[in-house]
Design a protein around this motif. Structure first.
Motif, PDB file in Angstrom:
ATOM      1  N   PHE A 158       4.026   8.378 -12.974  1.00 52.63           N
ATOM      2  CA  PHE A 158       4.271   8.307 -11.494  1.00 52.63           C
ATOM      3  C   PHE A 158       5.866   7.885 -11.579  1.00 52.63           C
ATOM      4  N   VAL A 159       6.601   8.194 -10.117  1.00 57.29           N
ATOM      5  CA  VAL A 159       7.624   7.912 -10.096  1.00 57.29           C
ATOM      6  C   VAL A 159       7.982   7.778  -8.449  1.00 57.29           C
ATOM      7  N   MET A 160       6.522   7.293  -7.844  1.00 60.51           N
ATOM      8  CA  MET A 160       6.603   6.329  -7.060  1.00 60.51           C
ATOM      9  C   MET A 160       4.891   5.905  -6.936  1.00 60.51           C
ATOM     10  N   VAL A 161       4.841   4.487  -6.801  1.00 66.31           N
ATOM     11  CA  VAL A 161       3.379   4.051  -6.478  1.00 66.31           C
ATOM     12  C   VAL A 161       3.458   3.027  -4.729  1.00 66.31           C
ATOM     13  N   ASP A 162       2.528   3.075  -4.502  1.00 67.48           N
ATOM     14  CA  ASP A 162       1.857   1.870  -3.986  1.00 67.48           C
ATOM     15  C   ASP A 162       1.062   1.762  -3.847  1.00 67.48           C
ATOM     16  N   VAL A 163       0.373   0.457  -3.688  1.00 73.55           N
ATOM     17  CA  VAL A 163      -0.959   0.341  -3.978  1.00 73.55           C
ATOM     18  C   VAL A 163      -1.310  -1.632  -3.183  1.00 73.55           C
ATOM     19  N   GLY A 164      -2.573  -1.279  -2.517  1.00 73.88           N
ATOM     20  CA  GLY A 164      -2.784  -2.263  -1.924  1.00 73.88           C
ATOM     21  C   GLY A 164      -3.299  -2.193  -0.140  1.00 73.88           C
ATOM     22  N   VAL A 165      -3.450  -1.008   0.182  1.00 70.40           N
ATOM     23  CA  VAL A 165      -3.566  -0.849   1.469  1.00 70.40           C
ATOM     24  C   VAL A 165      -5.336  -0.848   1.332  1.00 70.40           C
ATOM     25  N   ASN A 166      -5.881  -1.488   2.498  1.00 71.95           N
ATOM     26  CA  ASN A 166      -7.379  -1.494   2.534  1.00 71.95           C
ATOM     27  C   ASN A 166      -8.092   0.098   2.388  1.00 71.95           C
ATOM     28  N   GLY A 167      -8.839  -0.550   1.913  1.00 74.18           N
ATOM     29  CA  GLY A 167     -10.008   0.948   1.900  1.00 74.18           C
ATOM     30  C   GLY A 167     -10.435   1.555   3.089  1.00 74.18           C
ATOM     31  N   ARG A 168     -10.575   0.581   3.551  1.00 75.30           N
ATOM     32  CA  ARG A 168     -11.272   1.370   5.147  1.00 75.30           C
ATOM     33  C   ARG A 168      -9.991   2.275   5.970  1.00 75.30           C
ATOM     34  N   VAL A 169      -8.717   2.027   5.733  1.00 72.62           N
ATOM     35  CA  VAL A 169      -8.109   3.300   5.965  1.00 72.62           C
ATOM     36  C   VAL A 169      -7.930   4.324   5.318  1.00 72.62           C
ATOM     37  N   SER A 170      -8.833   5.192   4.916  1.00 73.73           N
ATOM     38  CA  SER A 170      -9.067   6.172   4.256  1.00 73.73           C
ATOM     39  C   SER A 170      -9.302   7.705   4.207  1.00 73.73           C
ATOM     40  N   ASP A 171      -7.952   7.889   5.656  1.00 77.78           N
ATOM     41  CA  ASP A 171      -8.189   9.283   6.122  1.00 77.78           C
ATOM     42  C   ASP A 171      -6.560  10.102   5.582  1.00 77.78           C
ATOM     43  N   GLY A 172      -6.046  11.045   6.362  1.00 73.75           N
ATOM     44  CA  GLY A 172      -5.072  10.866   6.576  1.00 73.75           C
ATOM     45  C   GLY A 172      -4.078  10.492   7.105  1.00 73.75           C
ATOM     46  N   GLY A 173      -4.370   9.367   7.638  1.00 76.47           N
ATOM     47  CA  GLY A 173      -2.945   8.192   8.657  1.00 76.47           C
ATOM     48  C   GLY A 173      -2.908   7.361   7.398  1.00 76.47           C
ATOM     49  N   ILE A 174      -3.487   7.661   6.550  1.00 78.34           N
ATOM     50  CA  ILE A 174      -2.952   6.263   5.464  1.00 78.34           C
ATOM     51  C   ILE A 174      -1.154   6.449   4.720  1.00 78.34           C
ATOM     52  N   ILE A 175      -1.249   7.441   5.115  1.00 77.32           N
ATOM     53  CA  ILE A 175       0.269   7.735   4.822  1.00 77.32           C
ATOM     54  C   ILE A 175       1.137   7.124   4.869  1.00 77.32           C
ATOM     55  N   ASN A 176       1.148   6.648   6.163  1.00 72.61           N
ATOM     56  CA  ASN A 176       1.500   6.396   7.627  1.00 72.61           C
ATOM     57  C   ASN A 176       1.397   5.188   7.640  1.00 72.61           C
ATOM     58  N   SER A 177       0.267   4.135   6.232  1.00 73.89           N
ATOM     59  CA  SER A 177       0.810   2.884   6.574  1.00 73.89           C
ATOM     60  C   SER A 177       1.552   2.210   5.807  1.00 73.89           C
ATOM     61  N   ILE A 178       2.356   3.385   4.468  1.00 75.69           N
ATOM     62  CA  ILE A 178       2.992   2.666   3.517  1.00 75.69           C
ATOM     63  C   ILE A 178       4.473   3.043   3.632  1.00 75.69           C
ATOM     64  N   LYS A 179       4.955   3.045   2.963  1.00 72.38           N
ATOM     65  CA  LYS A 179       6.750   2.642   3.742  1.00 72.38           C
ATOM     66  C   LYS A 179       7.156   4.118   3.093  1.00 72.38           C
ATOM     67  N   PHE A 180       6.537   4.857   1.567  1.00 76.21           N
ATOM     68  CA  PHE A 180       7.022   5.875   1.244  1.00 76.21           C
ATOM     69  C   PHE A 180       6.737   6.996   2.914  1.00 76.21           C
ATOM     70  N   GLY A 181       5.288   6.814   3.249  1.00 75.01           N
ATOM     71  CA  GLY A 181       5.133   7.326   4.430  1.00 75.01           C
ATOM     72  C   GLY A 181       6.040   7.291   5.345  1.00 75.01           C
ATOM     73  N   ARG A 182       6.038   6.153   5.529  1.00 70.83           N
ATOM     74  CA  ARG A 182       7.583   6.041   6.718  1.00 70.83           C
ATOM     75  C   ARG A 182       8.760   6.890   7.042  1.00 70.83           C
ATOM     76  N   ARG A 183       8.938   6.478   5.257  1.00 71.43           N
ATOM     77  CA  ARG A 183      10.098   7.173   5.392  1.00 71.43           C
ATOM     78  C   ARG A 183      10.355   8.219   4.630  1.00 71.43           C
ATOM     79  N   LEU A 184       9.667   9.237   4.564  1.00 72.88           N
ATOM     80  CA  LEU A 184       9.424  11.112   4.724  1.00 72.88           C
ATOM     81  C   LEU A 184       9.083  11.045   6.505  1.00 72.88           C
ATOM     82  N   HIS A 185       8.295  10.720   7.505  1.00 77.73           N
ATOM     83  CA  HIS A 185       8.316  11.042   8.224  1.00 77.73           C
ATOM     84  C   HIS A 185       9.760  10.921   9.320  1.00 77.73           C
ATOM     85  N   ASP A 186      10.594   9.534   8.672  1.00 77.25           N
ATOM     86  CA  ASP A 186      11.826   9.615   9.678  1.00 77.25           C
ATOM     87  C   ASP A 186      12.866   9.987   8.425  1.00 77.25           C
TER      88      ASP A 186
END
Length: 407
Positions: free
Chosen positions: A203-231
């Protein structure tokens, strides 16, 4: 004497007698040195090294190194009332919990420690492990570090400019007053583990704790890594040609499945829902699947080695996240330190003809639950062009001998 007064005196004496017989600890807890985990470990260390590894999911050398690292953070002082639980006992009970997934109530019997104390010990020790192993999970910070990850994928799995990402659900009990906030599409309560994995199953990046209800592709935008990728803040290398002399430059991409929306730097397979795929697209899907297997293997190894993932965690989301993160750090630690951690067919492998062979964890029931397939289909034109360029490369200069047989 008044009969009523006599009964009152007897009851009062009986109450004081019961009070005198109370103890601050159960008597058999005080004899844990006779039959506790430490005594069993000594026996396994001397006579059954294989059972030692099964008991703690690590060999003796790795255990001793980990104990040395975390002792300053978990060592307690003796008092005039009682002797402190030693760092070795604290690490033993924590590793056994991670390896078995048994409840704290179950673990009190082999450890002779109360469930309440075990609960505190496990979380404190996990926090110490995360602190001491901090450097074992490190997201690349420079273009050269990302290139090293990519070159390993190209060498082992024939996918250039490749990085891997995926997410899984970690089952937990329903948090109090949370209603359906943690309730996922598989009808259980969970938090989500998102990870980027390199070609060595680390593992080179781990993010854990997002609630399980966010279970589709939008989850990547809910974590810091996803926002950094987008920006565009991950410092990914700029697009480069795959072969000298090519005109088209290819970006560095994360390979994912249908749980994610496709972007310029995140590729997923062609969908087979609405139309039949031609051979070229099927080749692309196969090659992307081969690269993604690294991520699947990392999650499969994690769940098979640490039994805590094989059942529901009766912990709060915050504590469950700490447990999950600890297992990811231990996975990387053992991957680098232990020769036996991936022994015995733990991961998929390819033979000399680049033929893929699957390993036994895929046949077990210990696999973690994946994310829900996203319904987002509005991929950008640039993302589609990147996928088409990769497809053309795999069908021409990047072809591998077995790919036509596998589609």
């Amino acid at each position: 004497m008044d009969p009523v007064l006599a009964v009152g005196i007897i009851l009062s004496l009986d109450k004081r007698e019961r009070k005198r017989k109370q103890y601050w600890s159960k008597r058999w807890f005080l004899r844990k040195q006779t039959f506790g985990h430490a005594k069993l470990l000594d026996e396994l260390r001397l006579n059954q090294p294989e059972d030692f590894r099964n008991f703690l999911r690590m060999d003796e050398e790795s255990f001793n190194e980990l104990l040395w690292l975390i002792t300053p953070l978990i060592e307690k002082k003796d008092t005039i009332m009682r002797k402190a639980i030693s760092p070795m006992e604290r690490l033993l009970i924590t590793l056994r919990y991670l390896a078995s997934g048994n409840t704290f109530e179950d673990l009190k019997f082999p450890s002779a420690i109360s469930p309440q104390t075990i609960g505190r010990i496990v979380i404190e020790t996990c926090e110490a492990i995360i602190s001491c192993l901090d450097g074992y999970i490190k997201i690349p910070c420079t273009e050269d570090e990302w290139r090293l990850v990519s070159k390993d994928f190209e060498f082992h799995w024939n996918f250039p400019h490749c990085l891997g990402i995926d997410g899984k659900h970690i089952a937990i009990k329903k948090p109090a007053e949370s209603e359906s906030f943690y309730f996922n599409y598989k009808k259980f309560f969970s938090i989500v583990l998102m990870a980027v994995v390199n070609a060595k199953y680390e593992f080179v990046m781990v993010d854990v704790g997002v609630n399980g209800r966010v279970s589709d592709g939008g989850i990547i935008n809910s974590i810091k890594f996803g926002r950094r990728l987008h920006d565009k803040q991950l410092n990914l290398p700029k697009p480069e040609v795959l072969v000298e002399g090519d005109i088209v430059s290819m970006p560095y991409v994360f390979v994912a499945d249908d749980a994610f929306a496709m972007t310029k730097n995140l590729l997923k397979p062609y969908s087979q829902t609405h139309c039949k795929l031609n051979d070229e697209k099927r080749v692309f899907n196969y090659r992307l699947s081969r690269a993604r297997r690294v991520v699947e293997n990392a999650f499969g190894i994690l769940s098979s080695r640490f039994g805590v993932f094989q059942r529901q965690m009766f912990l709060s989301p915050e504590k469950a996240a700490t447990i999950t993160l600890t297992c990811c750090y231990l996975h990387n630690f053992l991957r680098r330190k232990s020769r036996t951690y991936l022994a015995g067919g733990s991961a998929d492998w390819m033979d000399g003809d680049r033929e893929l062979h699957e390993r036994v964890w895929r046949e077990s029931q210990t696999k973690l639950t994946g994310l829900l397939t996203t319904t987002q289909r509005n991929s950008t034109s640039r993302a589609k062009l990147t996928r088409e360029a990769s497809q053309n490369y795999f069908c021409t200069r990047g072809m591998v001998p077995c790919q036509l047989n596998r589609i």
